[in-house]
Design an enzyme around this catalytic site. Structure first.
Site, PDB file in Angstrom:
ATOM      1  N   TRP A  25      17.842 -41.203 -33.751  1.00 49.45           N
ATOM      2  CA  TRP A  25      19.015 -40.746 -33.014  1.00 49.45           C
ATOM      3  C   TRP A  25      19.761 -39.703 -33.845  1.00 49.45           C
ATOM      4  O   TRP A  25      20.070 -39.923 -35.011  1.00 49.45           O
ATOM      5  CB  TRP A  25      19.917 -41.941 -32.701  1.00 49.45           C
ATOM      6  CG  TRP A  25      21.102 -41.615 -31.833  1.00 49.45           C
ATOM      7  CD1 TRP A  25      21.173 -40.689 -30.849  1.00 49.45           C
ATOM      8  CD2 TRP A  25      22.395 -42.247 -31.886  1.00 49.45           C
ATOM      9  NE1 TRP A  25      22.421 -40.700 -30.266  1.00 49.45           N
ATOM     10  CE2 TRP A  25      23.188 -41.643 -30.888  1.00 49.45           C
ATOM     11  CE3 TRP A  25      22.940 -43.266 -32.676  1.00 49.45           C
ATOM     12  CZ2 TRP A  25      24.509 -42.022 -30.662  1.00 49.45           C
ATOM     13  CZ3 TRP A  25      24.245 -43.636 -32.440  1.00 49.45           C
ATOM     14  CH2 TRP A  25      25.024 -43.017 -31.449  1.00 49.45           C
ATOM     15  N   TYR A  56      17.544 -38.448 -26.859  1.00 48.15           N
ATOM     16  CA  TYR A  56      17.931 -37.939 -28.169  1.00 48.15           C
ATOM     17  C   TYR A  56      17.666 -36.437 -28.265  1.00 48.15           C
ATOM     18  O   TYR A  56      16.523 -35.985 -28.280  1.00 48.15           O
ATOM     19  CB  TYR A  56      17.178 -38.662 -29.290  1.00 48.15           C
ATOM     20  CG  TYR A  56      17.387 -40.157 -29.356  1.00 48.15           C
ATOM     21  CD1 TYR A  56      18.442 -40.782 -28.680  1.00 48.15           C
ATOM     22  CD2 TYR A  56      16.536 -40.959 -30.100  1.00 48.15           C
ATOM     23  CE1 TYR A  56      18.637 -42.151 -28.748  1.00 48.15           C
ATOM     24  CE2 TYR A  56      16.724 -42.341 -30.180  1.00 48.15           C
ATOM     25  CZ  TYR A  56      17.770 -42.924 -29.496  1.00 48.15           C
ATOM     26  OH  TYR A  56      17.952 -44.287 -29.565  1.00 48.15           O
TER      27      TYR A  56
END
Length: 286
Positions: A25, A56
């Site tokens: 992330w 992401y």
């Protein structure tokens, strides 16, 4: 030589998977070459459980992971996630195929619903099963699901599902220990802790009581406070952690947590310094 990461059985898949993995992330915020190098160094250290998601960086994280695992795909337990807004039956299949293209691979080891959305779970699970039959995913799971959601998964898919539930879990957020973790233990599902150091990990700095406990225990083992924190979470046999993998300097430290052994007394001290607290109304997530 650095210590290799240890493995454990990943839920109902029964596959041996690195208990300390690599989260991605916001990894796209780092220079791409540095991010790729960090992930590859993690693989060298045995951090072969790599977690990403279509969300992401709008796919950029998956592209970085794809470069990092090029030529090393068979070493990796690769996980990605479908956004709730794409989680219709057709949308899930399409999203998975796009993720596979960005990751430069023909399969995911596990594919997750990122969180509960408006599409019926029956649709998403039907898509997961289609993808599994096609060999595009080898297993499927969920993320940010509470006990009631997990019960619904079983009512639709039957025993043995989901393979895992990925949830927020760190020293200052232990809510899953009330009901979610016991549910997963009972049903054989792996639990994957995201953000295992917390969003603002100030507990590793300064002179707080909790930091003092972590430092004392770490010193007794020749370890670091961060390793002690990860090992506390990993005391649960179904638990896996996926700290962010953007900094090479932290990778050896993360990997070392898997071989650290804490005594019952040390675990009790950490638990007292970072108390469980009351069960919340809803499952915390970020």
């Amino acid at each position: 030589m650095p210590k290799k990461n240890t493995t454990r059985s990943f839920g109902t898949t029964r596959r041996q998977v690195a208990c300390v993995g690599q989260g991605t992330w916001k990894i796209e915020g780092s220079a791409a070459a540095a991010a790729v190098a960090a992930l590859q160094r993690g693989l060298d250290l045995g951090l072969t459980h790599i977690d990403t998601a279509e969300m992401y960086g709008s796919g950029d994280s998956e592209r970085i992971v794809g470069k990092a695992i090029d030529g090393r795909r068979d070493e990796v337990f690769l996980v990605s996630k479908v956004l709730p807004g794409n989680a219709s039956k057709q949308g899930t299949v399409a999203a998975c195929e796009k993720s596979l293209a960005r990751l430069r691979t023909d399969r995911l080891d596990c594919y997750l619903l990122h969180w509960r959305g408006s599409f019926a779970l029956e649709e998403t699970i039907a898509a997961f099963e289609t993808l599994r039959r096609q060999g595009k995913i080898l297993s499927w799971g969920v993320s940010n699901f509470d006990e009631a959601d997990l019960d619904e998964v079983v009512s639709i898919a039957g025993a043995g599902h989901p393979a895992c539930n990925q949830v927020l879990y760190h020293l200052q957020e232990r809510a899953i220990e009330h009901t979610v973790l016991p549910w997963c233990r009972k049903h054989g599902s792996a639990v994957v802790a995201y953000t295992p150091f917390g969003q603002t990990p100030k507990i590793f700095d300064g002179g707080s009581k909790g930091n003092g406990v972590l430092r004392e225990i770490a010193a007794a083992h020749g370890a670091t406070p961060r390793q002690v924190a990860l090992r506390f979470l990993l005391r649960h046999p179904e638990l896996f952690v996926i700290p962010k993998a953007s900094a090479v300097a932290h990778l050896s430290e993360n990997a070392g947590a898997s071989t650290l052994a804490l005594s019952d007394t040390e675990i009790a001290r950490i638990s007292a310094a970072f108390p469980l607290g009351k069960a919340p109304r809803g499952l915390p997530m970020i």
